[in-house]
Enzyme design. Structure first.
Site, PDB file in Angstrom:
ATOM      1  N   SER A  84      -9.596  81.559 -29.666  1.00  0.00           N
ATOM      2  CA  SER A  84      -8.684  81.439 -28.204  1.00  0.00           C
ATOM      3  C   SER A  84      -8.866  80.264 -27.772  1.00  0.00           C
ATOM      4  CB  SER A  84      -9.419  82.852 -27.802  1.00  0.00           C
ATOM      5  OG  SER A  84      -8.472  82.878 -25.997  1.00  0.00           O
TER       6      SER A  84
ATOM      7  N   HIS B  85      -7.767  80.156 -24.597  1.00  0.00           N
ATOM      8  CA  HIS B  85      -8.052  80.566 -22.736  1.00  0.00           C
ATOM      9  C   HIS B  85      -7.995  79.909 -22.074  1.00  0.00           C
ATOM     10  CE1 HIS B  85      -6.524  84.912 -23.416  1.00  0.00           C
ATOM     11  NE2 HIS B  85      -7.601  84.857 -23.552  1.00  0.00           N
TER      12      HIS B  85
ATOM     13  N   ARG C 229      -3.987  76.952 -20.771  1.00  0.00           N
ATOM     14  CA  ARG C 229      -2.403  76.443 -19.757  1.00  0.00           C
ATOM     15  C   ARG C 229      -3.079  75.208 -18.815  1.00  0.00           C
ATOM     16  NH1 ARG C 229      -3.239  81.579 -20.640  1.00  0.00           N
ATOM     17  NH2 ARG C 229      -4.911  81.806 -18.799  1.00  0.00           N
TER      18      ARG C 229
ATOM     19  N   ASP D 178      -6.402  85.688 -30.706  1.00  0.00           N
ATOM     20  CA  ASP D 178      -6.147  86.056 -29.490  1.00  0.00           C
ATOM     21  C   ASP D 178      -5.865  85.076 -28.806  1.00  0.00           C
ATOM     22  OD1 ASP D 178      -5.853  87.900 -26.926  1.00  0.00           O
ATOM     23  OD2 ASP D 178      -7.522  86.661 -25.972  1.00  0.00           O
ATOM     24  N   GLY D 179      -4.496  85.078 -28.218  1.00  0.00           N
ATOM     25  CA  GLY D 179      -3.532  84.351 -27.660  1.00  0.00           C
ATOM     26  C   GLY D 179      -2.067  84.320 -27.975  1.00  0.00           C
ATOM     27  N   GLY D 180      -1.486  83.168 -27.523  1.00  0.00           N
ATOM     28  CA  GLY D 180      -0.001  82.793 -28.223  1.00  0.00           C
ATOM     29  C   GLY D 180       0.697  84.334 -29.219  1.00  0.00           C
TER      30      GLY D 180
ATOM     31  N   GLN E  29       3.293  86.917 -29.027  1.00  0.00           N
ATOM     32  CA  GLN E  29       4.703  87.724 -28.137  1.00  0.00           C
ATOM     33  C   GLN E  29       5.056  88.688 -29.063  1.00  0.00           C
ATOM     34  OE1 GLN E  29       5.863  84.099 -26.436  1.00  0.00           O
ATOM     35  NE2 GLN E  29       4.499  83.411 -25.052  1.00  0.00           N
TER      36      GLN E  29
ATOM     37  N   ARG F  97      -1.071  90.396 -23.386  1.00  0.00           N
ATOM     38  CA  ARG F  97      -0.081  90.213 -22.178  1.00  0.00           C
ATOM     39  C   ARG F  97       1.293  91.256 -22.549  1.00  0.00           C
ATOM     40  NH1 ARG F  97       2.043  83.758 -21.581  1.00  0.00           N
ATOM     41  NH2 ARG F  97       0.862  84.324 -23.682  1.00  0.00           N
TER      42      ARG F  97
END
Length: 81
Positions: A20, A22, A25, A53-55, A57, A77
């Site tokens: 990840s 995280h 951003r 984890d992350g990205g 969508q 998300r």
């Protein structure tokens, strides 16, 4: 986010790792987890599980992560989409 850290996780007996970025951003120059996934999986082989984890969508992102060697993906998300 580092193959060296992933290899160290194997050495100390981890059962798995979560890849990840995280905080990415806030770090404009950081690489995306997708950019690192294949390299991390190659570094650890099948000795530990790699979760990304992350990205994520959409469903195609899940397929891409799994095809690059992730055992699972985080969907933090997804409820927003």
């Amino acid at each position: 986010m580092s193959p060296a850290d992933a290899r160290r996780a194997v050495e100390i007996g981890c059962a798995g790792i979560i890849l990840s970025n995280h905080g990415g951003r806030q770090l404009d120059g950081s690489r995306a987890a997708f950019d690192q996934l294949a390299e991390i999986v190659d570094a650890v082989g099948d000795r530990i599980d790699v979760m990304m984890d992350g990205g994520i969508q959409r469903g195609t992102h899940i397929l891409k992560a799994l095809s690059l060697g992730a055992k699972a993906v985080g969907l933090g998300r997804s409820y927003l989409y």
